[in-house]
Design a protein around this motif. Structure first.
Motif, PDB file in Angstrom:
ATOM      1  N   ALA A  60      -4.117   6.753 -13.948  1.00  0.00           N
ATOM      2  CA  ALA A  60      -2.677   7.016 -14.058  1.00  0.00           C
ATOM      3  C   ALA A  60      -1.946   6.606 -12.785  1.00  0.00           C
ATOM      4  CB  ALA A  60      -2.455   8.500 -14.347  1.00  0.00           C
ATOM      5  N   TYR A  61      -2.571   6.810 -11.623  1.00  0.00           N
ATOM      6  CA  TYR A  61      -1.941   6.408 -10.352  1.00  0.00           C
ATOM      7  C   TYR A  61      -1.753   4.892 -10.289  1.00  0.00           C
ATOM      8  CZ  TYR A  61      -2.015  10.945  -7.943  1.00  0.00           C
ATOM      9  OH  TYR A  61      -1.769  12.239  -7.554  1.00  0.00           O
ATOM     10  N   LEU A  62      -2.655   4.148 -10.915  1.00  0.00           N
ATOM     11  CA  LEU A  62      -2.507   2.686 -10.940  1.00  0.00           C
ATOM     12  C   LEU A  62      -1.234   2.273 -11.659  1.00  0.00           C
ATOM     13  CD1 LEU A  62      -6.143   1.426 -11.736  1.00  0.00           C
ATOM     14  CD2 LEU A  62      -4.908   1.233  -9.567  1.00  0.00           C
ATOM     15  N   GLY A 122     -12.004  -0.358  -8.315  1.00  0.00           N
ATOM     16  CA  GLY A 122     -12.025  -1.804  -8.097  1.00  0.00           C
ATOM     17  C   GLY A 122     -10.664  -2.416  -8.344  1.00  0.00           C
ATOM     18  N   ARG A 123      -9.955  -1.927  -9.379  1.00  0.00           N
ATOM     19  CA  ARG A 123      -8.617  -2.431  -9.669  1.00  0.00           C
ATOM     20  C   ARG A 123      -7.647  -2.087  -8.540  1.00  0.00           C
ATOM     21  NH1 ARG A 123      -6.322  -6.606 -12.136  1.00  0.00           N
ATOM     22  NH2 ARG A 123      -4.197  -6.128 -12.822  1.00  0.00           N
ATOM     23  N   ALA A 124      -7.808  -0.893  -7.985  1.00  0.00           N
ATOM     24  CA  ALA A 124      -6.944  -0.483  -6.864  1.00  0.00           C
ATOM     25  C   ALA A 124      -7.179  -1.386  -5.650  1.00  0.00           C
ATOM     26  CB  ALA A 124      -7.212   0.980  -6.506  1.00  0.00           C
ATOM     27  N   TYR A 125      -8.446  -1.685  -5.350  1.00  0.00           N
ATOM     28  CA  TYR A 125      -8.754  -2.590  -4.230  1.00  0.00           C
ATOM     29  C   TYR A 125      -8.162  -3.972  -4.485  1.00  0.00           C
ATOM     30  CZ  TYR A 125     -12.101   0.633  -2.020  1.00  0.00           C
ATOM     31  OH  TYR A 125     -12.690   1.693  -1.365  1.00  0.00           O
ATOM     32  N   ARG A 126      -8.199  -4.427  -5.722  1.00  0.00           N
ATOM     33  CA  ARG A 126      -7.630  -5.740  -6.034  1.00  0.00           C
ATOM     34  C   ARG A 126      -6.132  -5.766  -5.762  1.00  0.00           C
ATOM     35  NH1 ARG A 126      -4.349  -8.910  -6.964  1.00  0.00           N
ATOM     36  NH2 ARG A 126      -4.213 -10.530  -8.559  1.00  0.00           N
ATOM     37  N   LEU A 127      -5.417  -4.685  -6.150  1.00  0.00           N
ATOM     38  CA  LEU A 127      -3.972  -4.615  -5.918  1.00  0.00           C
ATOM     39  C   LEU A 127      -3.638  -4.598  -4.418  1.00  0.00           C
ATOM     40  CD1 LEU A 127      -2.917  -2.034  -8.670  1.00  0.00           C
ATOM     41  CD2 LEU A 127      -2.616  -4.524  -8.702  1.00  0.00           C
ATOM     42  N   LEU A 128      -4.575  -4.113  -3.605  1.00  0.00           N
ATOM     43  CA  LEU A 128      -4.367  -4.069  -2.150  1.00  0.00           C
ATOM     44  C   LEU A 128      -4.854  -5.352  -1.463  1.00  0.00           C
ATOM     45  CD1 LEU A 128      -5.461  -0.391  -1.414  1.00  0.00           C
ATOM     46  CD2 LEU A 128      -3.125  -1.294  -1.346  1.00  0.00           C
ATOM     47  N   GLY A 129      -5.449  -6.265  -2.242  1.00  0.00           N
ATOM     48  CA  GLY A 129      -5.936  -7.513  -1.665  1.00  0.00           C
ATOM     49  C   GLY A 129      -7.267  -7.377  -0.954  1.00  0.00           C
ATOM     50  N   LYS A 178       0.227   3.190  -7.131  1.00  0.00           N
ATOM     51  CA  LYS A 178      -0.277   4.008  -6.025  1.00  0.00           C
ATOM     52  C   LYS A 178      -1.797   3.796  -5.915  1.00  0.00           C
ATOM     53  CE  LYS A 178       3.261   7.622  -5.990  1.00  0.00           C
ATOM     54  NZ  LYS A 178       3.531   9.084  -6.063  1.00  0.00           N
ATOM     55  N   PRO A 179      -2.197   2.591  -5.435  1.00  0.00           N
ATOM     56  CA  PRO A 179      -3.633   2.265  -5.375  1.00  0.00           C
ATOM     57  C   PRO A 179      -4.430   3.154  -4.429  1.00  0.00           C
ATOM     58  CG  PRO A 179      -2.312   0.580  -4.265  1.00  0.00           C
ATOM     59  CD  PRO A 179      -1.358   1.457  -4.980  1.00  0.00           C
ATOM     60  N   ASN A 180      -3.830   3.558  -3.298  1.00  0.00           N
ATOM     61  CA  ASN A 180      -4.571   4.411  -2.360  1.00  0.00           C
ATOM     62  C   ASN A 180      -4.855   5.785  -2.956  1.00  0.00           C
ATOM     63  OD1 ASN A 180      -5.089   2.788  -0.070  1.00  0.00           O
ATOM     64  ND2 ASN A 180      -2.947   2.934   0.552  1.00  0.00           N
ATOM     65  N   ALA A 181      -3.896   6.325  -3.716  1.00  0.00           N
ATOM     66  CA  ALA A 181      -4.127   7.607  -4.401  1.00  0.00           C
ATOM     67  C   ALA A 181      -5.229   7.453  -5.449  1.00  0.00           C
ATOM     68  CB  ALA A 181      -2.834   8.088  -5.056  1.00  0.00           C
ATOM     69  N   CYS A 182      -5.248   6.307  -6.126  1.00  0.00           N
ATOM     70  CA  CYS A 182      -6.296   6.032  -7.107  1.00  0.00           C
ATOM     71  C   CYS A 182      -7.666   5.973  -6.427  1.00  0.00           C
ATOM     72  CB  CYS A 182      -6.003   4.716  -7.820  1.00  0.00           C
ATOM     73  SG  CYS A 182      -7.341   4.134  -8.879  1.00  0.00           S
ATOM     74  N   PRO A 197       0.828  -1.216   0.000  1.00  0.00           N
ATOM     75  CA  PRO A 197       0.000   0.000   0.000  1.00  0.00           C
ATOM     76  C   PRO A 197       0.859   1.260   0.000  1.00  0.00           C
ATOM     77  CG  PRO A 197      -0.051  -1.057   2.158  1.00  0.00           C
ATOM     78  CD  PRO A 197       0.648  -2.005   1.242  1.00  0.00           C
ATOM     79  N   ASP A 198       0.435   2.244  -0.749  1.00  0.00           N
ATOM     80  CA  ASP A 198       1.155   3.511  -0.809  1.00  0.00           C
ATOM     81  C   ASP A 198       0.628   4.472   0.253  1.00  0.00           C
ATOM     82  OD1 ASP A 198      -1.209   3.302  -2.535  1.00  0.00           O
ATOM     83  OD2 ASP A 198      -0.894   5.450  -2.872  1.00  0.00           O
ATOM     84  N   GLU A 199       1.479   5.380   0.692  1.00  0.00           N
ATOM     85  CA  GLU A 199       1.055   6.401   1.642  1.00  0.00           C
ATOM     86  C   GLU A 199       0.492   7.590   0.874  1.00  0.00           C
ATOM     87  OE1 GLU A 199       4.046   7.524   4.396  1.00  0.00           O
ATOM     88  OE2 GLU A 199       4.424   5.472   5.083  1.00  0.00           O
ATOM     89  N   LEU A 200      -0.675   8.046   1.305  1.00  0.00           N
ATOM     90  CA  LEU A 200      -1.304   9.179   0.632  1.00  0.00           C
ATOM     91  C   LEU A 200      -0.467  10.437   0.821  1.00  0.00           C
ATOM     92  CD1 LEU A 200      -5.090   8.650   1.432  1.00  0.00           C
ATOM     93  CD2 LEU A 200      -3.995   8.534  -0.799  1.00  0.00           C
TER      94      LEU A 200
END
Length: 380
Positions: free
Chosen positions: A163-165, A195-202, A169-173, A96-99
């Motif tokens: 673009a963040y994906l 949804g793609r960002a949530y998938r990358l974060l599990g 950077k899923p949290n920024a997305c 996970p990325d830090e906002l």
């Protein structure tokens, strides 16, 4: 301080204090369990600070003030076991990325833009889309410029989220797509990229939910493919949570059924402060209860129940005149009042229904005012 000096310069007072201390030490020697009572925690701590060692309590459940960590319940162990049995494929997830506080969200108070501003923002968006595949960082900068010009566009936030994906950077997305959905709840792109960002974060359940919503609004093959990818994990978790909820409901129903059939809980008798000791006299009562022997006596349920019975109706005293524990405590209490044992009759006024204990003269030797104990006094 003067009172303390006066006390310890009075031989009689010192003698009384020493005598009480000897009695207390005697009680502790005969039953060291008393040192584990919460009321004597200060004394226990004092002994241990001096290097002394308190014997371990012989009671099965010593009433100590110390708390021991509770062992995990069987229910918790079962849930943890089930959780560990839940096999989840976490391949493809990222850290996970830090906002960043510098993530520019535009001026939220700006609700209207001119046609010229809209055109400039669209121009920046097109530039960003052209370089998104080759240079995502630069594209993010261009999308940000467009958002500053037109912060009312859900599409701009969704595209910057995309673009963040590309830079992991899923949290920024998620932040950008959530803002896009605030502006337009029917943005399929925002649901898709979030949804793609949530998938990358599990976060499989959230991912499946967003993909399903995106397909409902505007079906596309890539979103459907991503949904099929997360569905196995999402369904396992959903079924697991349903199983836990079902067990909780079953447990509540079982407890409710048991509580209806179980008899009401029995409470141990408790000796309460008599109402007539309110005001200044209440302090005398508490001082009285600080005597170790009296305190220990009232911890006996039989004695406490007897005194509660007598306090409601003095005539009940006759039931306990042959009880050595009750009569011994009465004698101890009577010695605490000026005038010796016979003056204990005055204490009766402190208990509801007693009205003075002068009537005790004919019931075992604890005579009231002016009454002398009979020759067969059995309290000594």
């Amino acid at each position: 301080m003067f009172c303390t000096w006066a006390l310890f310069n009075n031989d009689k007072a010192i003698e009384q204090v020493v005598d009480k201390l000897k009695q207390f030490i005697g009680i502790c020697q005969s039953n060291s369990d008393i040192l584990h009572y919460p009321e004597l925690a200060f004394f226990k701590e004092y002994i241990e600070n001096l290097g002394g060692k308190i014997p371990r309590s012989k009671m099965s459940n010593p009433p100590t003030t110390e708390t021991t960590p509770e062992s995990p319940s069987e229910e918790l162990k079962e849930e943890e076991s089930e959780e560990s049995d839940l096999e989840i494929d976490s391949s493809g997830c990222v850290e996970p990325d830090e906002l960043s506080p510098d993530q520019n969200m535009g001026d939220a108070s700006k609700v209207e833009i001119s046609e010229e501003e809209s055109d400039k923002a669209d121009e920046k968006r097109r530039e960003a889309m052209q370089i998104l595949s080759e240079n995502a960082e630069k594209a993010i900068g261009l999308f940000t410029e467009a958002i500053v010009i037109n912060p009312t566009s859900a599409l701009l936030f969704a595209k910057r989220g995309q673009a963040y994906l590309k830079v992991d950077k899923p949290n920024a997305c998620i932040k950008d797509c959530s803002r896009a959905l605030e502006l337009n709840p029917d943005s399929a792109a925002a649901y898709k990229f979030r949804g793609r960002a949530y998938r990358l974060l599990g976060e499989w359940e959230k991912a499946a939910k967003d993909f399903r919503q995106a397909c409902n609004i505007d079906f596309d093959e890539q979103t459907d493919e991503w949904l099929k990818e997360v569905n196995p994990n999402a369904k396992k978790i959903e079924q697991h949570l349903l199983k836990i909820e079902r067990k909780k409901v079953e447990k509540l129903l079982k407890e409710k059924k048991a509580s209806k059939s179980a008899p009401p809980p029995q409470q141990a008798p408790k000796f309460e402060v008599p109402p007539s000791f309110e005001g200044g006299g209440q302090n005398d009562f508490y001082k009285l209860m600080q005597d170790p022997e009296i305190l220990l006596a009232f911890q006996d349920p039989e004695v406490a129940a007897a005194f509660q019975d007598i306090s409601t109706n003095f005539a009940n005293f006759v039931k306990y005149k042959d009880n050595p524990k009750v009569m011994s405590l009465i004698k101890k209490l009577s010695s605490k009042f000026p005038g010796g044992p016979g003056a204990f009759g005055n204490m009766g006024a402190g208990f509801p229904g007693m009205g003075g204990m002068g009537g005790m003269a004919g019931m075992g030797g604890m005579g009231g005012s002016g009454g002398a104990p009979p020759a067969d006094d059995n309290l000594d």
